[in-house]
Design an enzyme around this catalytic site. Sequence first.
Site, PDB file in Angstrom:
ATOM      1  N   ASP A  72     -41.896 -47.328  -7.186  1.00 43.84           N
ATOM      2  CA  ASP A  72     -43.257 -47.770  -6.934  1.00 43.84           C
ATOM      3  C   ASP A  72     -43.299 -48.944  -5.963  1.00 43.84           C
ATOM      4  O   ASP A  72     -44.247 -49.093  -5.194  1.00 43.84           O
ATOM      5  CB  ASP A  72     -43.930 -48.160  -8.252  1.00 43.84           C
ATOM      6  CG  ASP A  72     -44.348 -46.936  -9.067  1.00 43.84           C
ATOM      7  OD1 ASP A  72     -44.237 -45.816  -8.543  1.00 43.84           O
ATOM      8  OD2 ASP A  72     -44.775 -47.104 -10.220  1.00 43.84           O
ATOM      9  N   GLY A  73     -42.260 -49.786  -5.980  1.00 40.24           N
ATOM     10  CA  GLY A  73     -42.216 -50.918  -5.051  1.00 40.24           C
ATOM     11  C   GLY A  73     -42.230 -50.468  -3.605  1.00 40.24           C
ATOM     12  O   GLY A  73     -42.880 -51.079  -2.753  1.00 40.24           O
ATOM     13  N   ARG A 157     -43.996 -75.312 -15.144  1.00 40.15           N
ATOM     14  CA  ARG A 157     -45.036 -76.242 -15.589  1.00 40.15           C
ATOM     15  C   ARG A 157     -46.384 -75.539 -15.531  1.00 40.15           C
ATOM     16  O   ARG A 157     -46.610 -74.637 -14.741  1.00 40.15           O
ATOM     17  CB  ARG A 157     -45.056 -77.494 -14.709  1.00 40.15           C
ATOM     18  CG  ARG A 157     -43.728 -78.233 -14.681  1.00 40.15           C
ATOM     19  CD  ARG A 157     -43.824 -79.552 -13.961  1.00 40.15           C
ATOM     20  NE  ARG A 157     -44.680 -80.506 -14.661  1.00 40.15           N
ATOM     21  CZ  ARG A 157     -44.785 -81.793 -14.310  1.00 40.15           C
ATOM     22  NH1 ARG A 157     -44.108 -82.250 -13.273  1.00 40.15           N
ATOM     23  NH2 ARG A 157     -45.567 -82.604 -14.968  1.00 40.15           N
ATOM     24  N   THR A 187     -50.864 -50.926 -15.095  1.00 41.13           N
ATOM     25  CA  THR A 187     -49.694 -50.445 -15.838  1.00 41.13           C
ATOM     26  C   THR A 187     -48.423 -51.178 -15.403  1.00 41.13           C
ATOM     27  O   THR A 187     -47.322 -50.773 -15.771  1.00 41.13           O
ATOM     28  CB  THR A 187     -49.502 -48.923 -15.639  1.00 41.13           C
ATOM     29  OG1 THR A 187     -49.534 -48.626 -14.234  1.00 41.13           O
ATOM     30  CG2 THR A 187     -50.590 -48.139 -16.346  1.00 41.13           C
ATOM     31  N   ALA A 190     -49.516 -56.769 -15.234  1.00 40.83           N
ATOM     32  CA  ALA A 190     -50.653 -57.110 -16.101  1.00 40.83           C
ATOM     33  C   ALA A 190     -50.484 -56.531 -17.500  1.00 40.83           C
ATOM     34  O   ALA A 190     -50.914 -57.131 -18.489  1.00 40.83           O
ATOM     35  CB  ALA A 190     -51.954 -56.596 -15.469  1.00 40.83           C
ATOM     36  N   SER A 192     -47.608 -56.066 -19.129  1.00 42.14           N
ATOM     37  CA  SER A 192     -46.652 -56.885 -19.869  1.00 42.14           C
ATOM     38  C   SER A 192     -47.264 -58.231 -20.260  1.00 42.14           C
ATOM     39  O   SER A 192     -46.802 -58.880 -21.198  1.00 42.14           O
ATOM     40  CB  SER A 192     -45.375 -57.107 -19.049  1.00 42.14           C
ATOM     41  OG  SER A 192     -45.649 -57.828 -17.878  1.00 42.14           O
ATOM     42  N   GLN A 247     -44.139 -59.115  -3.791  1.00 42.52           N
ATOM     43  CA  GLN A 247     -43.392 -58.919  -2.547  1.00 42.52           C
ATOM     44  C   GLN A 247     -43.737 -59.922  -1.457  1.00 42.52           C
ATOM     45  O   GLN A 247     -42.890 -60.271  -0.636  1.00 42.52           O
ATOM     46  CB  GLN A 247     -43.603 -57.484  -2.033  1.00 42.52           C
ATOM     47  CG  GLN A 247     -43.058 -56.434  -2.996  1.00 42.52           C
ATOM     48  CD  GLN A 247     -43.333 -55.010  -2.537  1.00 42.52           C
ATOM     49  OE1 GLN A 247     -44.164 -54.770  -1.662  1.00 42.52           O
ATOM     50  NE2 GLN A 247     -42.653 -54.048  -3.142  1.00 42.52           N
TER      51      GLN A 247
END
Length: 293
Positions: A72-73, A157, A187, A190, A192, A247
């Site tokens: 997908d990348g 931080r 999917t 977001a 995770s 990316q």
Amino acid sequence: MDYFRNIGLIGRLGSKGVVDTLKQLIRFLNDQGLHAVLDERIAELMPGHGQQVCKQKMMGEICDLVIVVGGDGSLLGAARSLAQSHVPVLGVNRGNLGFLTDIAPAEIEQKVAEVLEGKYTVESRFLIDVLVKRNGEPIGEITALNDCVLHPGKAARMIEFELYIEGQFVYTQRSDGLIVSTPTGSTAYALSGGGPIMHPKLDALVLVPMFPHTLSSRPIVVDGNSELKLVISERNETYPTVSCDGQNSVTCAPGDTITIHKKPHKLKLLHPLNYDFYQTCREKLGWGAKLGD
């Protein structure tokens, strides 16, 4: 096969499997009397290929169809390069999850042949443009198909920032950052972070706080045409980063503003006729199969 004559080929770098699949595709397309055009970066790994070569950004101008071989990348990168040209994109999975690249290498000739014969479905996936300003002047502009993420960068931080939606103040938040995701990206990161899965046809954005300081901070789903603005608090001691699709990124400073809105050009994504979003979710996310199967 009159419509798709010039077929662009893009592949993930650093994978022998991708190169093998591309060689197979070139042979197949040549046997069909079609013209293959290779992305110049992958062409360097295939000496003696004998095909036309061009920059990825130019493929939209000379190709009728672009096939991306990788994960997908790889497709995310191609989408940002090609969305403005409206050229349709087809994904062959040589990666891991493969929500966007849904053709398996074992069925590549069969599925590509079906697409060339007009047997496919078309999805329009919208992208988002992200503009970072400092003292009112633009310092960076990047695009995302999946998501835009405000995060601390190398410093672990919290970030303090204000959120505005369509010019209306929403809240001041102290957290590790914020994920702004399209349905395509819902999917991915977001998910995770605790965000909802959104069907690709939805015209919406989801905002997912990352480890917020208050437990009442929850994901918000807004209209896809909304303009979002994040204002980095002047009180921050760190210089957070805004990243698109993991990316491309821009380093921000206290006081900077980040504006996010839908890109006018959409990605035209092709799928084989048997494509089923929920089946993909079952396979990739381990959802339960139908009883009796």
